[in-house]
Design an enzyme around this catalytic site. Structure first.
Site, short mmCIF file in Angstrom:
data_model
loop_
_atom_site.label_atom_id
_atom_site.label_comp_id
_atom_site.label_asym_id
_atom_site.label_seq_id
_atom_site.Cartn_x
_atom_site.Cartn_y
_atom_site.Cartn_z
N ARG A 16 0.42 -1.69 -0.38
CA ARG A 16 -0.18 -0.02 -0.29
C ARG A 16 0.87 1.12 0.31
NH1 ARG A 16 0.77 2.45 4.71
NH2 ARG A 16 -0.14 4.07 3.28
N GLY A 17 0.47 2.55 -0.07
CA GLY A 17 0.96 3.55 -0.58
C GLY A 17 1.45 4.20 -1.94
N ALA A 18 1.00 4.88 -2.47
CA ALA A 18 0.17 4.92 -3.97
C ALA A 18 1.58 5.13 -4.71
CB ALA A 18 0.06 6.18 -3.99
N GLY A 19 3.01 5.96 -3.89
CA GLY A 19 4.10 5.20 -4.48
C GLY A 19 4.91 3.61 -4.55
N ARG A 59 -6.83 -1.34 -7.28
CA ARG A 59 -7.42 -0.22 -6.66
C ARG A 59 -7.45 0.74 -7.13
NH1 ARG A 59 -4.46 1.10 -1.03
NH2 ARG A 59 -6.27 1.60 -0.89
N CYS A 125 -2.35 9.77 7.39
CA CYS A 125 -2.28 8.46 7.09
C CYS A 125 -0.36 8.36 7.00
CB CYS A 125 -3.01 8.51 5.47
SG CYS A 125 -2.79 6.80 5.07
N ASP A 194 -2.54 10.33 -2.83
CA ASP A 194 -3.45 9.95 -4.50
C ASP A 194 -2.76 10.34 -5.57
OD1 ASP A 194 -4.03 8.78 -1.22
OD2 ASP A 194 -2.77 6.88 -2.31
N ASN A 204 -6.79 12.53 -1.63
CA ASN A 204 -5.64 11.39 -0.74
C ASN A 204 -6.73 10.65 0.54
OD1 ASN A 204 -2.78 10.88 0.94
ND2 ASN A 204 -3.49 12.21 2.25
N LYS A 205 -6.14 10.14 1.14
CA LYS A 205 -6.59 9.69 2.34
C LYS A 205 -7.97 10.29 3.48
CE LYS A 205 -5.52 6.06 2.90
NZ LYS A 205 -6.21 4.58 2.47
N LYS A 230 1.53 10.78 -9.45
CA LYS A 230 0.97 11.08 -8.85
C LYS A 230 -0.45 12.33 -9.52
CE LYS A 230 2.66 9.48 -4.73
NZ LYS A 230 3.36 9.39 -3.57
#
Ligand code: RI2
Length: 308
Positions: A16-19, A59, A125, A194, A204-205, A230
Site C-alpha cells: 500500500r501507499g500510492a508510490g 485499486r 495517514c 493518491d 488522499n486518505k 501522482k
C-alpha cells in the site's frame, strides 16, 4: 513474486501507499515480461495487456498505478521483436523505479525547507513522500515535533509513528477526530497524495479534506508531497477519479452488522481536498501552487500518453 501475487497484495493492501503500489507494479511487469520472453510478439503484447489490466483492476483511486503501467509499457507497440519489447520494458521499469526513489529525496529537501526549527508538523495517514521532508528536517538538526493521526479503519498511523520513533522524532499520536482540537498546536500540515487532478484538487486518505479545512480555518500552511506520477492526466479530458469504497467489514464486523439490520456502513477510503485549501504541492520538479497541476501533466507526464 508472480504478477497475480503482486495484484493480490495490492488489492488486500499488503502492498500500500500510492508510490509503493506504482513501484511494485512496474517491477511486476518487468518480471512478467521476462517470464514470457519466449512468446511470439503478438501473444507477448496481449499477455502484457492482460497483465496490465490485472494490476489496474486492483485499486481504482491512486493514479500512480495507471501512470506506472503506462510509463513501463509505453514502448511496446514500437518493438520489432519480443526480445526488444522485453528489453524496453526492463529499461523503462528500472528507470521508473529509480526516478521514483530519487523523487522522494528531492521532495524531502523541498518540504524540509518549509519546516522551521521548533515547528510542529501535523500529518495524516502513512505517506513516504510526506515523511521524507519531516525526516530530512530532523537530519538537518531542526528541533521538530509531529502530530500523527490514527487513520481509521486501517490504522496506517501506526506505521507513521513507528518510522518517526525510529528517527527519534517526538510525536503525539491522536485519534482522527481530534485534529481540529490539536490544530492550534501545529505550525503546518504535510500530507501525501493518491491523485492530483487538473484543477489542483488532491485526493488522499479519507479525512484529509477535514484536516485541510481545519488548517485553513486556523491559517496554517497545508502542504502536499506528491511525485509527478501522482498527477492524473486523464482529468484533463474530464475523467473523474473514482473514490474507492472498501468492504464494510473493515469498519464493523459482519457479526455486529448482522445484529443491526437498519444500519448501513460506508467505507470510502479517500476524499477530495480542493485547491483553495492547499498552499503548495512539493514535486520532484519543484514546488508548485496547485493551480499549476496542468503544467505538470502537460510537460512531465505528457497529455495524450498512449492509452493501453
Ligand atoms: P506515499 C496512501 O494510500 C495514503 O493515502 C497516502 O497519503 C498516499 O497513499 C500516498 O502515500 P493507501 O494505499 O506514496 O494507504 O506518499 O490507501 O507513500
Amino acid at each position: 513474486m508472480s504478477l497475480s501475487d503482486t495484484a493480490d497484495d495490492i488489492r488486500s493492501m499488503k502492498i500500500r501507499g500510492a508510490g509503493k503500489i506504482a513501484r511494485e507494479a512496474a517491477a511486476a511487469l518487468r518480471s512478467f515480461a521476462g517470464e514470457n520472453a519466449n512468446l511470439p510478439l503478438d501473444s507477448f503484447k496481449s499477455a502484457m495487456k492482460d497483465a496490465a489490466e490485472t494490476l489496474l483492476a486492483t485499486r481504482p483511486t491512486a493514479v500512480s498505478l495507471p501512470n506506472a503501467v503506462r510509463i513501463t509499457l509505453r514502448g511496446i507497440d514500437d518493438a520489432a521483436s519480443t526480445a526488444d519489447a522485453v528489453e524496453d520494458i526492463r529499461r523503462r521499469a528500472d528507470a521508473f523505479i529509480r526516478k521514483a526513489e530519487e523523487a522522494l529525496d528531492i521532495i524531502g529537501e523541498i518540504t524540509a525547507s518549509r519546516i522551521r526549527d521548533g515547528d510542529t508538523v501535523l500529518t495524516h495517514c502513512n505517506s513516504k513522500a510526506a515523511l521524507a521532508g519531516i525526516i530530512r528536517a530532523k537530519e538537518q538538526g531542526k528541533d521538530i515535533r509531529v502530530i500523527a493521526t490514527e487513520v481509521r479503519p486501517w490504522n496506517q498511523g501506526l506505521l507513521t509513528i513507528k518510522t518517526l520513533n525510529d528517527h527519534k522524532i517526538p510525536t503525539t499520536y491522536i485519534v482522527d477526530s481530534a485534529v481540529r482540537y490539536f490544530m492550534p498546536e501545529a505550525d503546518l500540515v504535510i500530507v501525501g497524495a493518491d491523485a492530483v487532478t487538473v484543477n489542483g484538487a488532491v485526493i488522499n486518505k479519507i479525512g484529509t479534506s477535514q484536516i485541510a479545512a481545519a488548517a485553513h480555518e486556523a491559517r496554517k500552511n497545508f502542504i502536499v508531497a506528491a511525485e509527478t506520477f501522482k498527477f492524473a492526466p486523464q482529468t484533463m479530458g474530464g475523467t473523474r477519479i473514482e473514490i474507492e469504497e472498501r468492504p464494510a467489514s473493515e469498519v464493523l464486523s459482519d457479526e455486529a452488522a448482522a445484529a443491526l439490520p437498519y444500519v448501513t456502513v460506508r467505507n470510502p477510503v479517500f476524499d477530495v481536498t480542493p485547491a483553495e485549501y492547499i498552499d503548495l504541492i512539493a514535486t520532484e520538479e519543484g514546488a508548485i501552487p496547485p493551480q499549476l497541476a496542468y503544467i505538470i501533466m502537460k510537460e512531465h507526464l505528457g497529455w495524450g500518453a498512449k492509452e493501453l
